[in-house]
Motif scaffolding. Sequence first.
Motif, short mmCIF file in Angstrom:
data_model
loop_
_atom_site.label_atom_id
_atom_site.label_comp_id
_atom_site.label_asym_id
_atom_site.label_seq_id
_atom_site.Cartn_x
_atom_site.Cartn_y
_atom_site.Cartn_z
N ARG A 10 -15.40 0.29 -0.93
CA ARG A 10 -15.32 1.76 -0.95
C ARG A 10 -16.68 2.43 -0.79
O ARG A 10 -16.76 3.63 -0.52
CB ARG A 10 -14.66 2.24 -2.24
N PRO A 14 -14.14 3.36 4.86
CA PRO A 14 -13.10 4.32 4.46
C PRO A 14 -11.82 3.60 4.02
O PRO A 14 -11.57 2.47 4.43
CB PRO A 14 -12.87 5.12 5.73
N LYS A 15 -11.07 4.24 3.18
CA LYS A 15 -9.77 3.68 2.78
C LYS A 15 -8.86 3.65 4.00
O LYS A 15 -8.89 4.56 4.83
CB LYS A 15 -9.13 4.55 1.70
N LEU A 290 -13.54 13.31 9.69
CA LEU A 290 -12.54 13.80 8.72
C LEU A 290 -11.16 13.92 9.33
O LEU A 290 -10.18 14.07 8.60
CB LEU A 290 -13.00 15.15 8.17
N ASP A 291 -11.07 13.85 10.66
CA ASP A 291 -9.75 13.85 11.29
C ASP A 291 -9.06 12.50 11.13
O ASP A 291 -7.84 12.41 11.35
CB ASP A 291 -9.89 14.16 12.79
N PHE A 293 -10.20 9.89 8.45
CA PHE A 293 -10.24 9.29 7.11
C PHE A 293 -10.86 10.25 6.12
O PHE A 293 -11.52 11.23 6.50
CB PHE A 293 -11.01 7.96 7.13
N GLU A 294 -10.63 9.96 4.85
CA GLU A 294 -11.20 10.78 3.78
C GLU A 294 -12.68 10.43 3.59
O GLU A 294 -13.09 9.30 3.85
CB GLU A 294 -10.45 10.54 2.47
N PRO A 295 -13.47 11.40 3.13
CA PRO A 295 -14.89 11.13 2.89
C PRO A 295 -15.08 10.01 1.87
O PRO A 295 -14.29 9.88 0.93
CB PRO A 295 -15.43 12.46 2.36
N PHE A 296 -16.11 9.20 2.05
CA PHE A 296 -16.45 8.14 1.11
C PHE A 296 -17.96 8.10 0.98
O PHE A 296 -18.67 8.87 1.64
CB PHE A 296 -15.88 6.79 1.58
#
Length: 365
Positions: A10, A14-15, A290-291, A293-296
């Motif tokens: 993580r 990205p997840k 961001l289109d 995956f979520e920010p990490f």
Amino acid sequence: MLSEWFWWDRLWLPKPVTWADLEDGEGRVYARVSHLYIIIPVAVLLLGLRSLYERLIAVPLAHALGVKDKVRLRASHNPVLEKYYNTHSKHPTQEDIKGVCKKLGCSERQVERWFRRRRNQDRPGVHKKFKEASWRFTFYLFSSIGGVLALYDKPWFHDLREVWAGFPKQSLLDSQYWYYIIEMSFYGSLLFSVAADVKRKDFREQLVHHWATLTLLSFSWCANYIRIGTLVMLVHDTSDVLLESAKMFNYAGWETTCNSIFVVFALVFMLTRLIIFPFWLIHCTWVYPLDQFEPFFGFYFFNVMLVVLLVLHMFWASLILRMVKKFLFGYLKGDERSDEEEEGSEEEHTRMHSNGSVTRLSNGH
């Protein structure tokens, strides 16, 4: 335990992607930390290549262009002052000077002149600066050409959204591998040679720049941010070619050529570092991912490092703009980044002729 935490999925990916998803196979090859081990020996190799280049190419080129070191007045032999210079301070205070005068029985002006001349003896000559600029010019030129050849036919060179297509499962290309390794090795060689190279007023900023660049490239390699990494390298190398060539012609005394290249350099620097870099590349790394995956953590870390480079660009741009302002208004007296020479040493200041042309540009990023 520390290693497991450091390489926690993580932090870097990205997840729901894990390191297991980035195993080589099915014709795909991914970047590995072990690939970077070769950087140190390549950096040492570049240092050796630089030594040969300066001796076999830069020196004859300097003679061909008419580069000459100015003869400097040497400080007279004085064991007492020499010991003080080497063990106490190269810039004694007025009180120290008075103390030395009492001990030697000479005037303050004589002691001040001795220290001034002694400091000037340690200043690098024009030949040394020319060789350094020539080496960097050659590297940046070939690096820029290599970067264009490696990227011109890639989709992400023309459409930045393609940078994130399939991320992070993007196979490593041979051209990307060598582009990264050579570029990182070069900056590593600059850190190795920092003690011997010419020191400027922005010495600390240069160190921060080299470390930030190596950190950024290392992280982008490990996290597979390689596509955007190659674009960042190309944008940075482009203006450096012009800067180093302007410095070379400055040291050779080719004033008109130096001035012309400096104007082009200033325009290219502003375009690449203050327009393309923030509004294209940083926008690409902040918005487009961001289109998908979520920010990490890696997302934030990479972008923060890009902003650090942007701040350094703004610092150097301010110096360039100050030079341009003085250039336009006709009172340019010295290079904003150069350490001013003292009386009796080579005058390496930026000067103005009656026609308003810049005749000296002794430094820049």
